[in-house]
Motif scaffolding. Structure first.
Motif, short mmCIF file in Angstrom:
data_model
loop_
_atom_site.label_atom_id
_atom_site.label_comp_id
_atom_site.label_asym_id
_atom_site.label_seq_id
_atom_site.Cartn_x
_atom_site.Cartn_y
_atom_site.Cartn_z
N VAL A 196 6.54 3.46 -13.04
CA VAL A 196 6.03 4.58 -13.83
C VAL A 196 4.54 4.41 -14.10
O VAL A 196 3.76 5.36 -13.99
N ARG A 197 4.13 3.19 -14.41
CA ARG A 197 2.73 2.91 -14.69
C ARG A 197 1.86 3.17 -13.45
O ARG A 197 0.72 3.65 -13.57
N GLU A 198 2.38 2.88 -12.27
CA GLU A 198 1.60 3.01 -11.05
C GLU A 198 1.49 4.45 -10.55
O GLU A 198 0.69 4.72 -9.64
N ASN A 199 2.28 5.36 -11.10
CA ASN A 199 2.31 6.73 -10.61
C ASN A 199 1.82 7.72 -11.66
O ASN A 199 1.66 7.37 -12.84
N ASP A 200 1.56 8.94 -11.22
CA ASP A 200 1.02 9.97 -12.10
C ASP A 200 2.09 10.89 -12.66
O ASP A 200 1.90 11.49 -13.71
N LEU A 201 3.17 11.04 -11.93
CA LEU A 201 4.24 11.96 -12.33
C LEU A 201 5.59 11.31 -12.08
O LEU A 201 5.84 10.77 -11.00
N LEU A 202 6.46 11.39 -13.07
CA LEU A 202 7.85 10.97 -12.92
C LEU A 202 8.71 12.20 -12.66
O LEU A 202 8.71 13.14 -13.46
N MET A 203 9.44 12.20 -11.54
CA MET A 203 10.42 13.24 -11.25
C MET A 203 11.80 12.62 -11.21
O MET A 203 12.06 11.69 -10.44
N LEU A 204 12.70 13.11 -12.05
CA LEU A 204 14.11 12.71 -11.99
C LEU A 204 14.79 13.67 -11.02
O LEU A 204 14.87 14.87 -11.27
N VAL A 205 15.28 13.14 -9.90
CA VAL A 205 15.80 14.00 -8.83
C VAL A 205 17.29 13.79 -8.56
O VAL A 205 17.82 14.34 -7.60
N GLU A 206 17.94 13.03 -9.41
CA GLU A 206 19.39 12.86 -9.26
C GLU A 206 20.12 13.99 -9.97
O GLU A 206 19.82 14.31 -11.12
N GLY A 207 21.11 14.59 -9.29
CA GLY A 207 21.87 15.66 -9.91
C GLY A 207 22.59 15.21 -11.16
O GLY A 207 22.53 15.86 -12.21
N SER A 208 23.28 14.07 -11.09
CA SER A 208 24.08 13.59 -12.22
C SER A 208 23.22 12.79 -13.19
O SER A 208 23.50 11.62 -13.49
N THR A 209 22.18 13.41 -13.70
CA THR A 209 21.22 12.68 -14.54
C THR A 209 21.77 12.42 -15.93
O THR A 209 21.82 11.28 -16.39
N TYR A 210 22.18 13.47 -16.62
CA TYR A 210 22.53 13.36 -18.04
C TYR A 210 24.05 13.33 -18.22
O TYR A 210 24.66 14.28 -18.70
N MET A 211 24.66 12.24 -17.83
CA MET A 211 26.10 12.03 -18.00
C MET A 211 26.40 10.55 -17.81
O MET A 211 25.64 9.83 -17.16
N ASP A 212 27.49 10.09 -18.40
CA ASP A 212 27.92 8.70 -18.17
C ASP A 212 29.26 8.65 -17.46
O ASP A 212 29.98 7.65 -17.56
N THR A 213 29.60 9.72 -16.73
CA THR A 213 30.86 9.79 -15.98
C THR A 213 30.99 8.65 -14.99
O THR A 213 32.05 8.04 -14.86
N TRP A 214 29.91 8.37 -14.26
CA TRP A 214 29.97 7.38 -13.19
C TRP A 214 29.61 5.99 -13.69
O TRP A 214 30.23 5.00 -13.29
N SER A 215 28.60 5.93 -14.56
CA SER A 215 28.18 4.64 -15.11
C SER A 215 27.13 4.87 -16.18
O SER A 215 26.22 5.69 -15.99
N SER A 216 27.22 4.16 -17.27
CA SER A 216 26.16 4.22 -18.28
C SER A 216 24.84 3.73 -17.71
O SER A 216 23.77 4.20 -18.10
N ALA A 217 24.91 2.79 -16.76
CA ALA A 217 23.68 2.23 -16.19
C ALA A 217 22.84 3.29 -15.50
O ALA A 217 21.61 3.24 -15.52
N LEU A 218 23.50 4.28 -14.87
CA LEU A 218 22.76 5.37 -14.23
C LEU A 218 22.04 6.22 -15.26
O LEU A 218 20.89 6.62 -15.07
#
Length: 441
Positions: free
Chosen positions: A97-119
């Protein structure tokens, strides 16, 4: 002053062309390198959007736990790099994150813990890092589902509002976020996989690789619901290890449920072969699905009429061609539904999370063609619905076509919204900078 601030202040007035800033650096964080067809299609579509808006000189960095898998479909160049990250990812993500200018979250299952809390945690951690470093962050056509853990619900309320802007791939996902107390700017569109463009050379692949099945194949895109979520622990059985320290959730009760699931699908597959003369394509949209596919295949009375097609062997373009070549689809995978819609393949869903339920509601198929995985007799529930579609394959056609056209139109808005986001940041695409230099020369 950080680099984003410099980019945001250049407007081309009062400064020399020599002061044009270098191209923006974009960190695209998602479920990359997991041999997952949906994630692969999404990432390639997202890269196309970044290139279209920021120009070919934008530097894209894609983190992955499995770089060799990611290199199967993403080719590194001077402006596109793959960044290996460890399973304990906190320091690595902060550095990226520090090395880049923009963070893009591109995973569909972003805001859920269905698969794993770690995700969930990796996306929230990256968002937090971007906020602390005053870097813009964009959740790009993502989803929101169930948050089972009270700790995760607390973490969501605390961290998601630090996102500069959120684009969800369904109105229901936006509503779920607002219901969790998220007040960050939210716009609802559709899944960016709808704009994924498969290779024309892959058209008709199913008939070429399985000519004896031809257009007479029914697909079963299956998921073992009972091995999720993946949990973090120091040790466990080797066969349950996803990648240390992440382990699948296996108990005697869950193992029995998986066996019952496999028997139900095998009975359905045999019914399709024996009663309807169909061939059965067992489809693994992620390589993790392959174990269940092999169990179903081994349980069938007619295994010679079935064949496994897995994302471990076929890339997203090839898998899309296979999906669109089916006569009928039974799916537990959200992206099998999404990527088959362009061909209006008749389908039934067996789903355990909100993503598949949401899109079936949007398509108008939920009441008649959605099945919960824990129904008393899965085989009977599926057989009656499959029989209906085989008898009248056009009964869903209008809803599928209308749904595809609507979702495609909404998905095409993602690029425009990204362009607006970039404009607000004050960034000038590198391509435009080159044009200005050329005019000056």
């Amino acid at each position: 002053m950080n680099r984003s601030s410099v980019l945001g202040r250049w407007r081309g007035t009062g400064e020399t062309l020599a002061s044009v800033p270098p191209a923006p650096r974009v960190l695209m964080l998602g479920y990359n390198g997991a041999n997952n067809t949906g994630a692969e299609a999404l990432l390639l579509a997202d890269i196309d959007d970044v290139r279209a808006v920021l120009g070919p000189e934008a530097v894209i960095t894609i983190p992955s736990l499995n770089p060799p898998n990611l290199r199967r479909y993403v080719h590194e160049t001077p402006t596109l790099r793959i960044a290996p990250i460890p399973t304990l990812y906190f320091a690595a993500i902060r550095r990226l994150v520090r090395e880049n200018d923009l963070l893009m979250l591109v995973e569909g299952s972003t805001y859920m813990d269905t698969w794993s809390s770690a995700l969930l945690w990796v996306y929230l951690w990256a968002t937090r890092c971007a906020d602390v470093m005053q870097k813009p962050s964009l959740a790009y056509a993502v989803d929101a589902g169930q948050i089972r853990s009270p700790f995760n619900r607390w973490l969501m309320r605390r961290e998601v509002n630090k996102t500069t802007r959120i684009i969800t791939r369904a109105a229901a996902a936006a509503d779920r976020l607002r219901g969790m107390g998220v007040t960050a700017p939210i716009e609802a569109t559709a899944d960016n996989a709808f704009v994924f463009r498969p290779n024309p050379a892959d058209a008709g692949l199913l008939c070429r690789v399985w000519p004896e099945a031809g257009r007479n194949a029914v697909g079963l895109a299956l998921v073992d619901f009972y091995q999720w979520p993946v949990v973090m622990k120091l040790w466990g059985p080797q066969e349950d290890c996803y990648k240390w320290p992440y382990y699948f959730t296996h108990t005697p009760e869950r193992t029995r449920a998986t066996e019952a699931l496999a028997r139900g699908y095998a009975a359905l597959a045999d019914d399709l072969v024996a009663r309807h003369g169909k061939s059965v394509a067992l489809i693994g949209m992620e390589s993790l699905d392959e174990a269940l596919l092999r169990r179903v295949h081994a349980t069938m009375a007619h295994p010679d009429r079935a064949r496994i097609f897995c994302s471990r062997e076929y890339n997203a373009s090839q898998m899309v061609s296979i999906l669109r070549g089916l006569e009928l689809l039974v799916t537990s995978r959200y992206h099998a539904c999404v990527l088959s819609l362009a061909a209006q393949v008749p389908q039934v869903a067996v789903g355990h999370d909100l993503r598949l339920k949401t899109i079936y509601r949007e398509l108008g198929l939920f009441d008649d063609f959605f099945v919960e995985p824990d129904v008393p007799n899965l085989y009977d529930s599926l057989r009656s619905r499959v029989q209906r579609l085989l008898n009248d394959p056009l009964c869903e056609r209008e809803k599928l076509q209308r749904g595809y056209e609507t979702h495609l139109r909404d998905a095409q808005r993602n690029r425009a919204l990204f362009s607006d986001f970039v404009r607000v940041q004050g960034w000038l695409p590198a391509a435009s900078a080159r044009i200005l230099r050329g005019v000056a020369a």
